[in-house]
Design a protein around this motif. Structure first.
Motif, PDB file in Angstrom:
ATOM      1  N   LEU A  12    -104.566  17.648  12.025  1.00  0.00           N
ATOM      2  CA  LEU A  12    -104.370  17.395  13.452  1.00  0.00           C
ATOM      3  C   LEU A  12    -102.889  17.376  13.820  1.00  0.00           C
ATOM      4  CD1 LEU A  12    -106.965  14.505  13.989  1.00  0.00           C
ATOM      5  CD2 LEU A  12    -107.205  16.900  14.714  1.00  0.00           C
ATOM      6  N   GLN A  13    -102.597  17.660  15.078  1.00  0.00           N
ATOM      7  CA  GLN A  13    -101.232  17.532  15.566  1.00  0.00           C
ATOM      8  C   GLN A  13    -100.769  16.082  15.399  1.00  0.00           C
ATOM      9  OE1 GLN A  13    -101.397  18.813  19.635  1.00  0.00           O
ATOM     10  NE2 GLN A  13    -101.443  20.986  19.123  1.00  0.00           N
ATOM     11  N   ASP A  14     -99.476  15.896  15.201  1.00  0.00           N
ATOM     12  CA  ASP A  14     -98.949  14.561  14.920  1.00  0.00           C
ATOM     13  C   ASP A  14     -99.329  13.553  15.990  1.00  0.00           C
ATOM     14  OD1 ASP A  14     -97.818  15.591  12.664  1.00  0.00           O
ATOM     15  OD2 ASP A  14     -95.785  15.762  13.478  1.00  0.00           O
TER      16      ASP A  14
ATOM     17  N   VAL B 165    -101.816  13.573  18.077  1.00  0.00           N
ATOM     18  CA  VAL B 165    -103.249  13.292  18.055  1.00  0.00           C
ATOM     19  C   VAL B 165    -103.594  12.430  16.856  1.00  0.00           C
ATOM     20  CG1 VAL B 165    -105.554  14.316  17.914  1.00  0.00           C
ATOM     21  CG2 VAL B 165    -103.782  15.425  19.297  1.00  0.00           C
ATOM     22  N   ARG B 166    -103.080  12.813  15.678  1.00  0.00           N
ATOM     23  CA  ARG B 166    -103.380  12.059  14.450  1.00  0.00           C
ATOM     24  C   ARG B 166    -102.887  10.627  14.548  1.00  0.00           C
ATOM     25  NH1 ARG B 166    -101.129  15.189  11.211  1.00  0.00           N
ATOM     26  NH2 ARG B 166     -99.132  14.145  11.008  1.00  0.00           N
TER      27      ARG B 166
ATOM     28  N   TRP C 185    -107.450  14.870  21.609  1.00  0.00           N
ATOM     29  CA  TRP C 185    -106.905  16.236  21.596  1.00  0.00           C
ATOM     30  C   TRP C 185    -107.010  16.879  22.964  1.00  0.00           C
ATOM     31  CZ3 TRP C 185    -110.134  20.677  21.997  1.00  0.00           C
ATOM     32  CH2 TRP C 185    -109.511  21.905  21.708  1.00  0.00           C
TER      33      TRP C 185
ATOM     34  N   THR D 249    -107.683  21.592  14.842  1.00  0.00           N
ATOM     35  CA  THR D 249    -106.565  21.630  13.902  1.00  0.00           C
ATOM     36  C   THR D 249    -105.729  22.902  13.996  1.00  0.00           C
ATOM     37  OG1 THR D 249    -108.044  22.526  12.185  1.00  0.00           O
ATOM     38  CG2 THR D 249    -107.749  20.143  12.256  1.00  0.00           C
ATOM     39  N   ASP D 250    -106.337  24.017  14.414  1.00  0.00           N
ATOM     40  CA  ASP D 250    -105.650  25.307  14.328  1.00  0.00           C
ATOM     41  C   ASP D 250    -105.283  25.931  15.673  1.00  0.00           C
ATOM     42  OD1 ASP D 250    -106.128  24.892  11.673  1.00  0.00           O
ATOM     43  OD2 ASP D 250    -107.500  26.582  11.394  1.00  0.00           O
TER      44      ASP D 250
ATOM     45  N   ASP E  54    -103.494  26.865  18.915  1.00  0.00           N
ATOM     46  CA  ASP E  54    -102.097  26.737  19.361  1.00  0.00           C
ATOM     47  C   ASP E  54    -101.996  27.207  20.811  1.00  0.00           C
ATOM     48  OD1 ASP E  54     -99.395  26.586  19.698  1.00  0.00           O
ATOM     49  OD2 ASP E  54     -98.913  28.280  18.387  1.00  0.00           O
TER      50      ASP E  54
ATOM     51  N   SER F  21     -99.430  27.162  22.691  1.00  0.00           N
ATOM     52  CA  SER F  21     -98.065  27.540  23.081  1.00  0.00           C
ATOM     53  C   SER F  21     -97.927  29.031  23.367  1.00  0.00           C
ATOM     54  CB  SER F  21     -97.079  27.134  21.979  1.00  0.00           C
ATOM     55  OG  SER F  21     -97.345  27.820  20.766  1.00  0.00           O
TER      56      SER F  21
END
Length: 235
Positions: A12-14, A16-17, A46, A73-74, A76, A78
């Motif tokens: 997970l993104q920081d 979110v985690r 998320w 998790t994957d 993106d 951006s």
């Protein structure tokens, strides 16, 4: 939590985690499915972090657990040039479904290889033919083409029903085939709590067969249900 949950949290993104680790409480899980509750909590966090709308969240909830994990998790956002994060997510979900299918096949291979030895290797390499098939499936996916989304996925009643019954996107496909009056009764009256073997979808299908049988009886008013549900997602 098992190694699968730990790996999921690690991916997970920081932001979110960190929120999940600080705020998640698995002690309130009534059915013992702690990971399912964890996934739902992480999905909510998320979605808020990405600013997703309710329709996008409802769509993600209809995906199998493995595909949801891949999205969380994957994905993106951006690379979204026009700011349409929801559209990019829908395209990514199509790849996530394919990857989830591949992982499911690999897990099945693990069980066949291990037998009853109790040994659980992390990965079993697919055969050359399977690799070629998987690569062809992935190459055929167009990331700019969103998957077909049922209007039911935007219906909060349907989303709540799937979550209450712990059903995934396969059940959504089944619900699409039901007549409007039968669907209304299912959403309002179906009780999954009496399922002894855990096969909620099988119990649901049996309930629908009973309703359809009642609909065919011209003098049986017990199957009548005139209430109409509001339409969601229809233009």
């Amino acid at each position: 939590l098992d190694a699968r949950a730990v790996q999921f949290l690690h991916g997970l993104q920081d932001v979110v985690r960190d929120h999940v680790l600080a705020s998640f409480d698995g002690s309130a899980t009534k059915d013992g499915n702690v990971f399912g509750r964890l996934l739902g909590f992480a999905r909510h966090t998320w979605a808020r972090a990405l600013g997703l709308d309710q329709q996008s969240v409802a769509f993600i909830k209809t995906l199998p657990e493995e595909a949801q994990m891949i999205c969380l998790t994957d994905f993106d956002p951006s690379g979204t040039k026009d700011g349409n994060v929801a559209g990019r997510l829908q395209g990514f979900a199509k790849k996530a479904l394919a990857q989830a299918s591949v992982r499911s096949q690999q897990n099945h291979q693990q069980h066949q290889v291990n037998g009853y030895s109790g040994v659980q290797p992390m990965f079993v390499a697919p055969s050359y033919q399977q690799q070629q098939q998987q690569q062809a499936e992935m190459a055929a996916l167009d990331p700019n083409e969103p998957p077909k989304i049922s209007p039911l996925s935007a219906d909060p009643l349907v989303a709540g029903f799937l979550e209450r019954c712990n059903l995934d996107w396969t059940a959504l496909s089944y619900l699409e085939t039901l007549p409007e009056d039968v669907l209304t009764r299912v959403l309002n009256e179906f009780d999954p709590s009496g399922t002894k073997d855990g096969n909620v979808l099988g119990r649901l299908q049996g309930y629908v067969r009973m309703l359809n049988a009642r609909r065919k009886r011209p003098h049986d008013d017990s199957g009548a249900y005139d209430a109409k549900r509001p339409r969601y997602g229809a233009s």
